[in-house]
Design a protein around this motif. Sequence first.
Motif, short mmCIF file in Angstrom:
data_model
loop_
_atom_site.label_atom_id
_atom_site.label_comp_id
_atom_site.label_asym_id
_atom_site.label_seq_id
_atom_site.Cartn_x
_atom_site.Cartn_y
_atom_site.Cartn_z
N UNK A 131 25.79 19.10 79.73
CA UNK A 131 26.30 17.88 79.14
C UNK A 131 25.31 17.03 79.23
N UNK A 132 24.64 16.64 80.46
CA UNK A 132 23.47 15.47 80.76
C UNK A 132 22.23 16.07 79.99
N UNK A 133 22.00 17.38 80.03
CA UNK A 133 20.61 17.79 79.30
C UNK A 133 21.07 17.47 77.79
N UNK A 134 22.03 17.87 77.10
CA UNK A 134 22.41 17.60 75.83
C UNK A 134 22.12 16.10 75.37
N UNK A 135 22.85 15.17 76.26
CA UNK A 135 22.51 13.86 76.04
C UNK A 135 21.33 13.20 76.04
N UNK A 136 20.64 13.83 77.23
CA UNK A 136 19.07 13.27 77.45
C UNK A 136 18.24 13.72 76.14
N UNK A 137 18.52 14.90 75.63
CA UNK A 137 17.76 15.45 74.62
C UNK A 137 18.08 14.62 73.18
N UNK A 138 19.39 14.08 73.07
CA UNK A 138 19.79 13.42 71.98
C UNK A 138 19.37 11.93 71.91
N UNK A 139 18.82 11.26 73.10
CA UNK A 139 18.59 10.06 73.19
C UNK A 139 17.48 9.43 71.81
N UNK A 140 16.32 10.37 71.80
CA UNK A 140 15.36 9.96 70.68
C UNK A 140 16.10 9.88 69.23
N UNK B 51 19.30 9.43 68.62
CA UNK B 51 20.14 8.14 68.77
C UNK B 51 19.52 7.10 68.58
N UNK B 52 18.20 6.87 69.29
CA UNK B 52 17.40 5.51 68.99
C UNK B 52 17.16 5.49 67.64
N UNK B 53 16.67 6.57 67.09
CA UNK B 53 15.99 6.45 65.77
C UNK B 53 17.15 6.26 64.61
N UNK B 54 18.29 6.94 64.64
CA UNK B 54 19.26 6.88 63.80
C UNK B 54 20.60 6.20 63.98
N UNK B 55 20.92 6.01 65.12
CA UNK B 55 22.01 5.55 65.55
C UNK B 55 23.09 6.51 65.47
N UNK B 56 24.50 5.93 66.17
CA UNK B 56 25.64 6.65 65.89
C UNK B 56 26.20 6.95 64.82
N UNK B 57 25.40 5.99 63.74
CA UNK B 57 26.11 6.17 62.29
C UNK B 57 26.02 7.24 61.57
#
Length: 241
Positions: free
Chosen positions: A44-53, A55-61
């Motif tokens: 879960x932490x690895x997936x969240x860490x890899x998803x940070x870029x 999320x920063x680019x497109x947001x959670x929308x």
Amino acid sequence: MVAQSKVQKDSRSRTNKERQFDDGFITVTKVFAWGIAVILILIALTVAWQAIPAINEFGLSFLFKSVWNPVANDGKGDYGAWPMIVGTLISSFLALLIAVPLGLGTAIFLSEGFLPPKITTPLTFMVELLAAIPSVVYGLWGIYVLLPLLKPLEAFLGNYLGWIFIFSLPKGVSAGGPGMFPAAIVLSIMILPIITAISRDSLASLPPDLRQASMGIGATRWGTIIRVLIPAAFSGIVGGI
């Protein structure tokens, strides 16, 4: 007296060894159990860490957008996961709606003596074998074998029941292609052996005293199954689902 004391000493020694073995086994089991939990947390932490870029680019929308256009916004793309999320939830619900009654019914017939052992044994083996097949194999089988077979039925349902979203066909897609109905059928076939196998094991592992006590107070066979056995094996059945 000497021989008796020696026997008692050996008995105490064996008991201590057995106790030590039990304690060691419990410790090893706890280590493996915590290891599984740690692995899941790390995933879960690895997936969240890899998803940070992303999320920063497109947001959670992007979770609630319906557009998926990789070349929009000067090549940056416009991505929306909402159709995939809704499609997954609906197709999974429909698959469970089909597979749970069939799987539970099959498990009851295999575990409660409705069929002779000559038939029950090979059927149980086949169910266990089907449950071990990887999901990707079911997916490929569904695309290349099941979808062409469902084409006439899918066309009929699309023409006469197309106003129901389950049977409607996407724009520009003919029968025999992707759709909610064939997806639900493939998923239900994929999970049916797993539900059947685990539900059967849960029912078969119940003590015979439950059946005998229920029938001893006048309950019918199906009354025993519905009111006694299924509630007793409920946790295992839910685990299979």
